[in-house]
Design a protein around this motif. Structure first.
Motif, short mmCIF file in Angstrom:
data_model
loop_
_atom_site.label_atom_id
_atom_site.label_comp_id
_atom_site.label_asym_id
_atom_site.label_seq_id
_atom_site.Cartn_x
_atom_site.Cartn_y
_atom_site.Cartn_z
N THR A 9 -4.39 0.76 -2.00
CA THR A 9 -3.95 -0.62 -2.09
C THR A 9 -4.29 -1.19 -3.46
O THR A 9 -4.83 -0.48 -4.32
CB THR A 9 -4.64 -1.48 -1.01
N ARG A 19 0.83 -1.21 0.00
CA ARG A 19 0.00 0.00 0.00
C ARG A 19 0.86 1.26 0.00
O ARG A 19 2.00 1.26 0.48
CB ARG A 19 -0.96 0.02 1.19
N SER A 52 -3.18 -8.27 -8.66
CA SER A 52 -4.33 -7.48 -9.09
C SER A 52 -5.47 -7.70 -8.12
O SER A 52 -5.44 -8.58 -7.27
CB SER A 52 -4.76 -7.90 -10.49
N LYS A 53 -6.52 -6.90 -8.27
CA LYS A 53 -7.71 -7.05 -7.44
C LYS A 53 -8.28 -8.46 -7.55
O LYS A 53 -8.67 -9.07 -6.57
CB LYS A 53 -8.79 -6.04 -7.86
N SER A 54 -8.34 -8.99 -8.76
CA SER A 54 -8.98 -10.28 -8.95
C SER A 54 -8.23 -11.40 -8.25
O SER A 54 -8.82 -12.34 -7.76
CB SER A 54 -9.07 -10.59 -10.46
N THR A 83 -6.39 -11.11 -5.55
CA THR A 83 -6.33 -10.97 -4.10
C THR A 83 -7.71 -10.96 -3.47
O THR A 83 -7.83 -10.95 -2.26
CB THR A 83 -5.62 -9.64 -3.72
N ALA A 84 -8.73 -10.99 -4.28
CA ALA A 84 -10.09 -10.87 -3.75
C ALA A 84 -10.45 -11.98 -2.78
O ALA A 84 -11.20 -11.76 -1.83
CB ALA A 84 -11.10 -10.84 -4.90
N LYS A 106 -6.64 -2.97 -4.14
CA LYS A 106 -8.09 -3.05 -4.29
C LYS A 106 -8.76 -1.68 -4.41
O LYS A 106 -9.98 -1.58 -4.53
CB LYS A 106 -8.69 -3.80 -3.11
N THR A 107 -7.96 -0.61 -4.35
CA THR A 107 -8.52 0.73 -4.41
C THR A 107 -9.00 1.07 -5.82
O THR A 107 -8.28 0.87 -6.79
CB THR A 107 -7.46 1.76 -3.97
N THR A 108 -10.21 1.58 -5.93
CA THR A 108 -10.76 2.01 -7.21
C THR A 108 -10.78 3.54 -7.27
O THR A 108 -10.50 4.22 -6.26
CB THR A 108 -12.20 1.50 -7.38
N GLN A 133 -8.47 -1.07 -11.19
CA GLN A 133 -7.32 -1.90 -10.87
C GLN A 133 -6.04 -1.06 -10.94
O GLN A 133 -5.48 -0.86 -12.02
CB GLN A 133 -7.22 -3.09 -11.83
N ASP A 155 -13.03 4.87 -4.75
CA ASP A 155 -12.44 4.89 -3.43
C ASP A 155 -11.57 6.14 -3.24
O ASP A 155 -11.56 6.74 -2.16
CB ASP A 155 -11.59 3.64 -3.20
#
Length: 237
Positions: free
Chosen positions: A63, A58, A230-232, A234-235, A65-67, A118, A70
């Motif tokens: 992070t 971060r 990526s977000k996907s 780590t989701a 996952k931040t869009t 992403q 966000d």
């Protein structure tokens, strides 16, 4: 910031919407039933801006996952400006969001996708953002060596130059996901052109202990936090 403060007296009993009665050592006796008043909401002071850099994980509150949505919530839309982020040699261009934090202070988010959901990496251009060990914009080369141990620096003055490389395996594992750049003091570079030439150019990778660095007064001039996943991916973790 607006703040609504309640009546703050010791042993308060609300008698009516407009009166506060104080009892000293005993309960106050009201001649009329107290009026029930809804709890007052106190405005909270804004929390301090998160400026901690955790390599690979971060940059402040940003992070993997931040869009973009966000970012609006965290910093406010008025601070955000669309921009472009160029890769080495300008061959790759990413959509970016500049987050303005003050005079000559900002961070830039480069996005993997056009929808801005992403983040790929965050470029730090704010001296208040630092790692837990205190590495940030302006950190001296001597301080960097104290924290990182021995390392090398790619030759100055080209697209892949000025980078901290060659860390020991243990330090590399700790700082994976953080790219560090160093630059000479402008006046020192003008005063010591031979030292500058000795550590410049493609294919030149001198040690951080090379004596040519000292008169150049090298300092950290750039930090980029890369997200390993990526977000996907780590989701579900």
């Amino acid at each position: 910031m607006r703040s609504i403060l309640p009546c703050r007296l010791t042993n308060i009993v609300l008698v009516s919407a407009s009166l506060c009665w104080m009892a000293t050592g005993m309960n106050a006796i009201a001649t009329t039933p107290p009026t029930k008043i809804a709890p007052q909401t106190r405005s909270l002071a804004p929390t301090a801006l998160d400026t901690l850099i955790v390599p690979g994980k971060r940059a402040g509150a940003i992070t993997a996952k931040t869009t973009y949505a966000d970012l609006v919530k965290i910093y406010g839309k008025q601070r955000l400006t669309g921009t472009k982020v160029y890769g080495p040699e300008g061959l790759v261009v990413f959509s970016g969001t500049l987050v303005r934090l003050g005079k000559n202070r900002s961070v830039t988010v480069a996005w993997k996708d056009a929808k801005k959901i992403q983040p790929l990496h965050v470029i730090i251009d704010d001296f208040t953002w630092k790692t837990a060990e205190g590495i940030g914009i302006g950190t001296s080369l001597s301080k960097l060596r104290q924290v990182l141990g021995e390392f090398k620096i790619t030759g100055l003055g080209w697209d892949y130059g000025n980078q901290v490389v060659g860390l020991s395996p243990a330090i590399q594992a700790r700082y994976r996901g953080l790219m560090m750049f160093v630059s000479p003091d402008r006046l020192a570079a003008q005063r010591f052109p031979k030292d500058l030439e000795a550590v410049s150019g493609d294919g030149v990778t001198p040690s951080a202990s090379d004596p040519h660095w000292k008169p150049l007064k090298m300092r950290v001039s750039g930090l980029t936090v890369y997200f390993a996943e990526s977000k996907s991916s780590t989701a579900g973790k």
